[in-house]
Design a protein around this motif. Structure first.
Motif, mmCIF file in Angstrom:
data_model
loop_
_atom_site.group_PDB
_atom_site.id
_atom_site.type_symbol
_atom_site.label_atom_id
_atom_site.label_comp_id
_atom_site.label_asym_id
_atom_site.label_seq_id
_atom_site.Cartn_x
_atom_site.Cartn_y
_atom_site.Cartn_z
ATOM 1 N N THR A 36 16.241 105.280 42.254
ATOM 2 C CA THR A 36 16.262 106.667 42.717
ATOM 3 C C THR A 36 15.154 106.895 43.740
ATOM 4 O OG1 THR A 36 17.111 107.350 40.587
ATOM 5 C CG2 THR A 36 16.154 109.083 41.969
ATOM 6 N N ARG A 64 16.048 105.247 47.014
ATOM 7 C CA ARG A 64 17.102 105.967 47.762
ATOM 8 C C ARG A 64 16.570 107.246 48.395
ATOM 9 N NH1 ARG A 64 21.292 104.777 43.129
ATOM 10 N NH2 ARG A 64 21.638 102.565 43.578
ATOM 11 N N GLY A 65 15.416 107.705 47.938
ATOM 12 C CA GLY A 65 14.761 108.815 48.614
ATOM 13 C C GLY A 65 14.174 108.410 49.967
ATOM 14 N N GLY A 87 18.244 106.425 53.365
ATOM 15 C CA GLY A 87 19.423 107.281 53.355
ATOM 16 C C GLY A 87 20.670 106.487 53.681
ATOM 17 N N GLU A 134 21.495 119.858 47.550
ATOM 18 C CA GLU A 134 21.557 119.207 46.227
ATOM 19 C C GLU A 134 20.392 118.236 45.961
ATOM 20 O OE1 GLU A 134 23.647 119.870 43.862
ATOM 21 O OE2 GLU A 134 23.425 118.161 42.488
ATOM 22 N N GLY A 135 20.187 117.310 46.895
ATOM 23 C CA GLY A 135 19.119 116.317 46.700
ATOM 24 C C GLY A 135 17.738 116.950 46.730
ATOM 25 N N ARG A 142 17.415 118.724 43.217
ATOM 26 C CA ARG A 142 17.419 117.880 42.025
ATOM 27 C C ARG A 142 16.400 116.755 42.083
ATOM 28 N NH1 ARG A 142 21.540 118.381 38.310
ATOM 29 N NH2 ARG A 142 23.185 119.810 38.947
ATOM 30 N N VAL A 143 16.309 116.108 43.243
ATOM 31 C CA VAL A 143 15.416 114.947 43.349
ATOM 32 C C VAL A 143 14.018 115.386 43.789
ATOM 33 C CG1 VAL A 143 15.064 112.693 44.429
ATOM 34 C CG2 VAL A 143 17.382 113.450 43.883
ATOM 35 N N ARG A 144 13.976 116.273 44.774
ATOM 36 C CA ARG A 144 12.680 116.708 45.300
ATOM 37 C C ARG A 144 12.111 117.910 44.548
ATOM 38 N NH1 ARG A 144 12.508 112.430 47.902
ATOM 39 N NH2 ARG A 144 12.755 112.244 50.151
ATOM 40 N N ARG A 166 22.955 115.933 55.087
ATOM 41 C CA ARG A 166 22.531 115.694 53.698
ATOM 42 C C ARG A 166 21.571 114.509 53.622
ATOM 43 N NH1 ARG A 166 27.019 114.114 49.303
ATOM 44 N NH2 ARG A 166 27.251 112.414 50.806
ATOM 45 N N MET A 196 16.626 114.413 53.072
ATOM 46 C CA MET A 196 15.671 113.693 52.220
ATOM 47 C C MET A 196 14.531 113.085 53.030
ATOM 48 S SD MET A 196 16.958 114.349 49.337
ATOM 49 C CE MET A 196 16.190 113.282 48.119
#
Ligand code: ADP
Ligand code: MG
Length: 274
Positions: free
Chosen positions: A107, A110-111, A114, A134-135, A138-140, A183, A187
């Motif tokens: 994970t 993948r940040g 891309g 979304e990313g 949720r991720v950031r 998208r 990131m």
């Protein structure tokens, strides 16, 4: 320094101009098999910061597998991948005795790396702007308003400032792919992988997506682009990698590749596609 990133026994054979910046991506001896099929046969490749490398080759030559291994969507059977993302560094080794890469590390990686796919892979039940936020949410773990602001800015940058609240089904293929690019950009990756980003598009929609890719390249992004768009490769690539049968057959500057191809397989490929 990056001298220690790859064991001396498996040097990266292929390097960009020595005077350019750090190696963002360094692949050595990368192997991937699917049953009896060798999809990647000891692939070596090094990509420097800001470089645009186009990966060409016939269908089945291993282009997607190479990109998917870099993003850990496939687990390589052997070799090493080093990613120097400036703020973060990943040194991954693969093979029967190598430690497994944890889900958390995937994970995190993948940040920084891309990916944009041939078939967009947007969430169909989310609006364009939600696909981009979304990313970030949720991720950031970014706050909603800030994520929304960033997404709106990126959608405007890819020419979709008027489509924030459209669902993917209400967009053309070219617009969907531009949402997918926004998208990925959200990131703030250090390197972007594009797997035939225009291959699923109607011919009249290819140009708008290539234009966005060109803009992203001009912004200084490090890019690895699998493509069949020869004009784009020639115009935008710093280097071209030609694959066949899971191997990198030839690497050259775009000009040398198209004007003075060296290998018989490259020459045959170019004769067939140009
Ligand atoms: P390209 O993207 O250049 O068309 P791929 O990387 O998709 O090539 O495929 C390389 C080789 O690996 C092909 O022989 C393909 O059939 C095989 N391959 C790719 N993915 C899989 C898979 N998930 N299962 C089995 N074989 C696969
Ligand atoms: Mg492919």
């Amino acid at each position: 320094g990056d001298a220690a990133s790859v064991p001396a026994a498996a040097p990266a054979l292929v390097e960009g101009p020595a005077e350019e910046g750090r190696r963002v991506l360094e692949i050595a001896g990368l192997e991937k098999r699917f049953g009896a099929t060798t999809a990647l046969a000891r692939v070596n490749l090094s990509v420097r910061a800001g470089e645009v490398v186009c990966v060409l080759g016939p269908s089945g030559s291993g282009k997607s597998t190479l990109l998917r291994c870099i993003n850990l969507l496939e687990r390589p059977d052997g070799g090493q991948i080093a990613i120097d993302a400036g703020s973060a560094r990943f040194d991954l080794a693969f093979g029967p005795t190598a430690r497994a890469v944890s889900g958390r590390e995937m994970t995190r990686l993948r940040g920084h790396v891309g990916m944009v796919f041939q078939h967009f892979n947007l969430w169909p039940h989310k609006l364009a702007v939600e696909n981009v936020t979304e990313g970030l949410l949720r991720v950031r773990r970014m706050a909603g308003p800030e994520a929304g602001r960033i997404a709106a800015g990126l959608l405007a940058r890819v020419g979709l400032g008027g489509k924030l609240t459209a669902f993917p089904s209400q967009l053309s293929g070219g617009q969907r792919q531009r949402v997918a690019i926004a998208r990925a950009l959200a990131m703030r990756p250090d390197v972007m992988l594009f797997d035939e980003p225009t291959s699923a598009l109607d011919p009249e929609l290819v140009g708008e997506v290539l234009q966005v890719l060109e803009d992203v390249a001009a912004s200084g992004m490090t890019m690895l682009v699998a493509t069949h768009e020869m004009g784009f490769a020639r115009r935008v690539a710093d280097r071209v990698v030609f694959m066949d049968g899971g191997q990198i057959v030839e690497v050259a500057s775009a000009e040398d590749f198209f004007e003075r191809p060296q290998h018989e397989r490259t020459i045959r490929f170019l004769e067939a596609v140009l």
